[in-house]
Design an enzyme around this catalytic site. Structure first.
Site, PDB file in Angstrom:
ATOM      1  N   ALA A   1       8.994 -26.289  -9.254  1.00 29.84           N
ATOM      2  CA  ALA A   1       8.322 -27.337 -10.043  1.00 29.84           C
ATOM      3  C   ALA A   1       7.173 -26.732 -10.850  1.00 29.84           C
ATOM      4  O   ALA A   1       6.939 -27.105 -12.005  1.00 29.84           O
ATOM      5  CB  ALA A   1       7.806 -28.434  -9.125  1.00 29.84           C
ATOM      6  N   SER A   2       6.452 -25.766 -10.243  1.00 30.12           N
ATOM      7  CA  SER A   2       5.343 -25.149 -10.990  1.00 30.12           C
ATOM      8  C   SER A   2       5.884 -24.282 -12.122  1.00 30.12           C
ATOM      9  O   SER A   2       5.298 -24.221 -13.203  1.00 30.12           O
ATOM     10  CB  SER A   2       4.438 -24.333 -10.051  1.00 30.12           C
ATOM     11  OG  SER A   2       5.123 -23.201  -9.550  1.00 30.12           O
ATOM     12  N   TYR A  25       7.456 -24.259  -5.787  1.00 34.30           N
ATOM     13  CA  TYR A  25       7.576 -23.076  -6.663  1.00 34.30           C
ATOM     14  C   TYR A  25       8.307 -23.437  -7.951  1.00 34.30           C
ATOM     15  O   TYR A  25       7.794 -23.224  -9.063  1.00 34.30           O
ATOM     16  CB  TYR A  25       8.320 -21.942  -5.931  1.00 34.30           C
ATOM     17  CG  TYR A  25       8.840 -20.871  -6.872  1.00 34.30           C
ATOM     18  CD1 TYR A  25       7.960 -20.070  -7.603  1.00 34.30           C
ATOM     19  CD2 TYR A  25      10.217 -20.658  -7.048  1.00 34.30           C
ATOM     20  CE1 TYR A  25       8.434 -19.092  -8.476  1.00 34.30           C
ATOM     21  CE2 TYR A  25      10.689 -19.680  -7.921  1.00 34.30           C
ATOM     22  CZ  TYR A  25       9.797 -18.905  -8.627  1.00 34.30           C
ATOM     23  OH  TYR A  25      10.267 -17.946  -9.502  1.00 34.30           O
ATOM     24  N   GLU A  81       2.981 -16.752  -8.667  1.00 38.87           N
ATOM     25  CA  GLU A  81       3.311 -16.832  -7.247  1.00 38.87           C
ATOM     26  C   GLU A  81       4.807 -17.115  -7.218  1.00 38.87           C
ATOM     27  O   GLU A  81       5.280 -18.040  -7.898  1.00 38.87           O
ATOM     28  CB  GLU A  81       2.526 -17.965  -6.581  1.00 38.87           C
ATOM     29  CG  GLU A  81       1.041 -17.670  -6.425  1.00 38.87           C
ATOM     30  CD  GLU A  81       0.752 -16.562  -5.417  1.00 38.87           C
ATOM     31  OE1 GLU A  81       1.579 -16.345  -4.517  1.00 38.87           O
ATOM     32  OE2 GLU A  81      -0.304 -15.914  -5.533  1.00 38.87           O
ATOM     33  N   THR A 128      12.670 -18.897 -14.197  1.00 38.02           N
ATOM     34  CA  THR A 128      13.734 -18.782 -13.189  1.00 38.02           C
ATOM     35  C   THR A 128      14.829 -19.834 -13.399  1.00 38.02           C
ATOM     36  O   THR A 128      14.570 -20.897 -13.990  1.00 38.02           O
ATOM     37  CB  THR A 128      13.099 -18.986 -11.783  1.00 38.02           C
ATOM     38  OG1 THR A 128      14.104 -19.293 -10.851  1.00 38.02           O
ATOM     39  CG2 THR A 128      12.109 -20.137 -11.765  1.00 38.02           C
ATOM     40  N   ASN A 137      24.692 -16.460   0.695  1.00 44.73           N
ATOM     41  CA  ASN A 137      23.697 -15.614   1.372  1.00 44.73           C
ATOM     42  C   ASN A 137      24.316 -14.841   2.541  1.00 44.73           C
ATOM     43  O   ASN A 137      24.031 -13.657   2.728  1.00 44.73           O
ATOM     44  CB  ASN A 137      22.538 -16.473   1.897  1.00 44.73           C
ATOM     45  CG  ASN A 137      21.607 -16.898   0.777  1.00 44.73           C
ATOM     46  OD1 ASN A 137      21.691 -16.389  -0.346  1.00 44.73           O
ATOM     47  ND2 ASN A 137      20.713 -17.828   1.060  1.00 44.73           N
ATOM     48  N   LYS A 193      11.375 -10.801   0.698  1.00 47.15           N
ATOM     49  CA  LYS A 193      12.513 -11.437   0.028  1.00 47.15           C
ATOM     50  C   LYS A 193      13.826 -11.006   0.692  1.00 47.15           C
ATOM     51  O   LYS A 193      13.873  -9.970   1.361  1.00 47.15           O
ATOM     52  CB  LYS A 193      12.515 -11.080  -1.464  1.00 47.15           C
ATOM     53  CG  LYS A 193      11.260 -11.538  -2.227  1.00 47.15           C
ATOM     54  CD  LYS A 193      11.347 -12.980  -2.676  1.00 47.15           C
ATOM     55  CE  LYS A 193      10.054 -13.511  -3.269  1.00 47.15           C
ATOM     56  NZ  LYS A 193       9.803 -13.267  -4.650  1.00 47.15           N
ATOM     57  N   HIS A 222      16.217 -27.072   0.704  1.00 44.65           N
ATOM     58  CA  HIS A 222      16.924 -25.867   0.248  1.00 44.65           C
ATOM     59  C   HIS A 222      18.076 -26.209  -0.700  1.00 44.65           C
ATOM     60  O   HIS A 222      18.981 -26.960  -0.346  1.00 44.65           O
ATOM     61  CB  HIS A 222      17.482 -25.134   1.475  1.00 44.65           C
ATOM     62  CG  HIS A 222      17.607 -23.665   1.284  1.00 44.65           C
ATOM     63  ND1 HIS A 222      17.939 -22.814   2.296  1.00 44.65           N
ATOM     64  CD2 HIS A 222      17.431 -22.881   0.190  1.00 44.65           C
ATOM     65  CE1 HIS A 222      17.964 -21.572   1.851  1.00 44.65           C
ATOM     66  NE2 HIS A 222      17.660 -21.600   0.563  1.00 44.65           N
ATOM     67  N   ILE A 227       9.504  -7.396 -10.597  1.00 45.98           N
ATOM     68  CA  ILE A 227      10.173  -7.296 -11.906  1.00 45.98           C
ATOM     69  C   ILE A 227       9.220  -6.686 -12.935  1.00 45.98           C
ATOM     70  O   ILE A 227       9.617  -5.856 -13.762  1.00 45.98           O
ATOM     71  CB  ILE A 227      10.663  -8.688 -12.375  1.00 45.98           C
ATOM     72  CG1 ILE A 227      11.613  -9.295 -11.342  1.00 45.98           C
ATOM     73  CG2 ILE A 227      11.340  -8.583 -13.736  1.00 45.98           C
ATOM     74  CD1 ILE A 227      12.012 -10.736 -11.612  1.00 45.98           C
ATOM     75  N   LEU A 246       4.785 -12.409 -16.716  1.00 48.80           N
ATOM     76  CA  LEU A 246       5.506 -12.468 -15.435  1.00 48.80           C
ATOM     77  C   LEU A 246       4.613 -12.823 -14.263  1.00 48.80           C
ATOM     78  O   LEU A 246       5.123 -13.093 -13.161  1.00 48.80           O
ATOM     79  CB  LEU A 246       6.170 -11.115 -15.117  1.00 48.80           C
ATOM     80  CG  LEU A 246       7.268 -10.663 -16.064  1.00 48.80           C
ATOM     81  CD1 LEU A 246       6.751  -9.618 -17.029  1.00 48.80           C
ATOM     82  CD2 LEU A 246       8.463 -10.126 -15.318  1.00 48.80           C
TER      83      LEU A 246
HETATM   84  P1  NAD Z   1       6.273 -10.860  -7.636  1.00 48.17           P
HETATM   85  O1  NAD Z   1       5.765 -11.902  -6.695  1.00 48.17           O
HETATM   86  O2  NAD Z   1       6.912  -9.629  -7.092  1.00 48.17           O
HETATM   87  O3  NAD Z   1       5.092 -10.363  -8.579  1.00 48.17           O
HETATM   88  C1  NAD Z   1       4.160 -11.236  -9.154  1.00 48.17           C
HETATM   89  C2  NAD Z   1       3.013 -10.401  -9.713  1.00 48.17           C
HETATM   90  O4  NAD Z   1       2.064 -11.299 -10.312  1.00 48.17           O
HETATM   91  C3  NAD Z   1       2.252  -9.604  -8.638  1.00 48.17           C
HETATM   92  O5  NAD Z   1       2.018  -8.290  -9.076  1.00 48.17           O
HETATM   93  C4  NAD Z   1       0.932 -10.365  -8.482  1.00 48.17           C
HETATM   94  O6  NAD Z   1      -0.148  -9.528  -8.111  1.00 48.17           O
HETATM   95  C5  NAD Z   1       0.762 -10.934  -9.882  1.00 48.17           C
HETATM   96  N1  NAD Z   1      -0.080 -12.147  -9.895  1.00 48.17           N
HETATM   97  C6  NAD Z   1       0.056 -13.253  -9.101  1.00 48.17           C
HETATM   98  N2  NAD Z   1      -0.906 -14.137  -9.380  1.00 48.17           N
HETATM   99  C7  NAD Z   1      -1.649 -13.594 -10.384  1.00 48.17           C
HETATM  100  C8  NAD Z   1      -2.804 -14.032 -11.105  1.00 48.17           C
HETATM  101  N3  NAD Z   1      -3.364 -15.225 -10.853  1.00 48.17           N
HETATM  102  N4  NAD Z   1      -3.318 -13.228 -12.062  1.00 48.17           N
HETATM  103  C9  NAD Z   1      -2.763 -12.008 -12.319  1.00 48.17           C
HETATM  104  N5  NAD Z   1      -1.684 -11.542 -11.664  1.00 48.17           N
HETATM  105  C10 NAD Z   1      -1.139 -12.328 -10.705  1.00 48.17           C
HETATM  106  O7  NAD Z   1       7.251 -11.630  -8.620  1.00 48.17           O
HETATM  107  P2  NAD Z   1       8.609 -11.133  -9.313  1.00 48.17           P
HETATM  108  O8  NAD Z   1       9.718 -11.323  -8.367  1.00 48.17           O
HETATM  109  O9  NAD Z   1       8.378  -9.803  -9.930  1.00 48.17           O
HETATM  110  O10 NAD Z   1       8.740 -12.226 -10.450  1.00 48.17           O
HETATM  111  C11 NAD Z   1       8.104 -12.064 -11.701  1.00 48.17           C
HETATM  112  C12 NAD Z   1       8.361 -13.284 -12.551  1.00 48.17           C
HETATM  113  O11 NAD Z   1       9.753 -13.469 -12.714  1.00 48.17           O
HETATM  114  C13 NAD Z   1       7.822 -14.573 -11.945  1.00 48.17           C
HETATM  115  O12 NAD Z   1       7.271 -15.352 -12.982  1.00 48.17           O
HETATM  116  C14 NAD Z   1       9.046 -15.240 -11.350  1.00 48.17           C
HETATM  117  O13 NAD Z   1       8.912 -16.635 -11.370  1.00 48.17           O
HETATM  118  C15 NAD Z   1      10.123 -14.777 -12.296  1.00 48.17           C
HETATM  119  N6  NAD Z   1      11.485 -14.665 -11.718  1.00 48.17           N
HETATM  120  C16 NAD Z   1      11.685 -13.951 -10.566  1.00 48.17           C
HETATM  121  C17 NAD Z   1      12.970 -13.849 -10.059  1.00 48.17           C
HETATM  122  C18 NAD Z   1      13.269 -13.038  -8.811  1.00 48.17           C
HETATM  123  O14 NAD Z   1      14.391 -13.067  -8.318  1.00 48.17           O
HETATM  124  N7  NAD Z   1      12.324 -12.274  -8.274  1.00 48.17           N
HETATM  125  C19 NAD Z   1      14.045 -14.475 -10.701  1.00 48.17           C
HETATM  126  C20 NAD Z   1      13.796 -15.178 -11.876  1.00 48.17           C
HETATM  127  C21 NAD Z   1      12.503 -15.263 -12.369  1.00 48.17           C
END
Ligand code: NAD
Length: 347
Positions: A163-164, A161, A85, A135, A260, A200, A298, A14, A82
């Site tokens: 919970a964090s 996940y 993990e 999320t 799904n 994913k 789940h 994202i 963003l």
């Molecule tokens: P992703 O796992 O694709 O990307 C996470 C990015 O964070 C990566 O580039 C990684 O290198 C970086 N990162 C991880 N740990 C780090 C650290 N300690 N320091 C610096 N960078 C670090 O995740 P995503 O799917 O793009 O999600 C982005 C955000 O959106 C997250 O916070 C996630 O919780 C939230 N989110 C995701 C979704 C989804 O469907 N993917 C939905 C709702 C919310």
């Protein structure tokens, strides 16, 4: 007015969509701070890497000294947080990193943002924004009901996940309430689209199918998620940063609730047309679907009510699942090299 925008996790799925959207459609500057875990890939940013408005720093958000330096070096007007993990299965097998990055990392950013913001003056201070991206999983499981998550729904996360992420939302909310830091929180449903790491569900199904591998389905596949095209998500995030009042939280969703198993069948049926499986010993991709043991803990159903965002800021998604999934599948078929590189980099 041109803004300086700091994005953490801008090399992820994202985050990279947000970086590309801002650089390609606005005059704002972007500072991408990412420590490039397995989920972070600079290959997702080749279209912007030489743009003079784009900067990249390889930094861990848990490293407070370096985060402090970044604030002083770039003087951001807006932060989109963003970095996280983000994979539920990994949080079950190895939760430690989720606690470090998602909770401690968010705490570091909030503290550094607070110290930076408290020294700003007048308009700069008033218009500063910290957008914490979260999320819908923090709300827990809707089970067999017809209910939707609203911004008032109680938090009841199920996995390490979620919970964090819930913990980090509480910190962000507290930094607004206690210190007045101009925080906004967004809770979004499942995203899909180009550049998603192939572990994913949607990219995994596409790539397993065309490679003739089994397509695993957890349990009966009746888990329901609300799917949002990533391009619509990042437009919502920018709108919220520029137009919303601080202290608010917004749910973001696609009004595309699907089981799904229906997502998987839809992908197979589109692939049957776009890339018929003539290269494989099968007649159609559905033959590769294989049920496996369900994930522990789940959740059955998540569903988002985003009426508040619609009413306050006039946002709604442009894509429905039918249009978004076709674009996504076509993107993966055209970008198999990207998939190979990001998987190979992480072996
Ligand atoms: P992703 O796992 O694709 O990307 C996470 C990015 O964070 C990566 O580039 C990684 O290198 C970086 N990162 C991880 N740990 C780090 C650290 N300690 N320091 C610096 N960078 C670090 O995740 P995503 O799917 O793009 O999600 C982005 C955000 O959106 C997250 O916070 C996630 O919780 C939230 N989110 C995701 C979704 C989804 O469907 N993917 C939905 C709702 C919310």
């Amino acid at each position: 007015m041109t803004k300086k925008i700091l994005i953490t996790g801008g090399a992820g799925f994202i985050g990279s969509a947000l970086v590309r959207h801002i650089i390609e459609t606005t005059d704002h500057y972007v500072m991408n701070v990412d420590n490039l875990t397995y989920a972070g890939n600079l290959d997702s940013l080749t279209s912007v890497e030489n743009n003079p408005k784009y900067y990249f720093e390889k930094i861990d958000i848990c490293d407070q000294n370096n985060i402090n330096k970044i604030f002083n070096k770039y003087n951001p007007d807006i932060i989109f947080h963003l970095a996280a993990e983000s994979h539920v299965d990994r949080s079950i097998s190895a939760p430690n990193k989720f606690i470090q990055t998602n909770i401690i990392g968010t705490y570091n950013l909030l503290e550094e943002a607070r110290s930076f913001w408290s020294n700003l003056k007048n308009n700069k201070k008033d218009s500063f924004r910290f957008i914490h991206i979260s999320t819908d999983e923090v709300y827990g499981d809707l089970g067999n009901t017809n209910e939707l998550f609203t911004e008032e729904s109680p938090y009841a996360p199920s996995s390490p996940y979620s919970a964090s992420k819930a913990s980090s939302d509480h910190l962000a909310r507290a930094w607004h309430r206690t210190f007045n830091l101009p925080v906004l929180i967004t809770n979004c449903s499942n995203n899909y689209g180009p550049y998603q790491f192939p572990e994913k569900l949607i990219p995994l199904v596409i790539l397993n199918a065309i490679n003739g591998k089994k397509i695993p389905v957890y349990g009966d596949g009746h888990q329901i998620r609300d799917w949002l095209y990533v391009g619509d998500h990042v437009k919502a995030l920018l709108k919220i940063a520029l137009e919303a009042k601080s202290g608010q939280s917004y749910n973001i969703g696609g009004r595309n609730e699907l089981k799904n198993i229906d997502v998987i069948n839809t992908i197979c049926s589109i692939l049957n047309e776009l890339k018929p499986p003539n290269h494989l010993p099968i007649n159609k991709y559905e033959e590769l679907i294989t049920h496996v043991d369900d994930r522990i803990g789940h959740d059955l159903r998540y569903a988002i009510d985003f009426t508040k965002l619609e009413n306050d800021l006039g946002w709604k998604p442009n894509e429905n699942f039918g249009t978004g999934i076709k674009k996504t599948i076509q993107w993966y078929l055209n970008n198999l090299e990207w998939c190979k590189i990001v998987v190979k980099n992480n072996q």
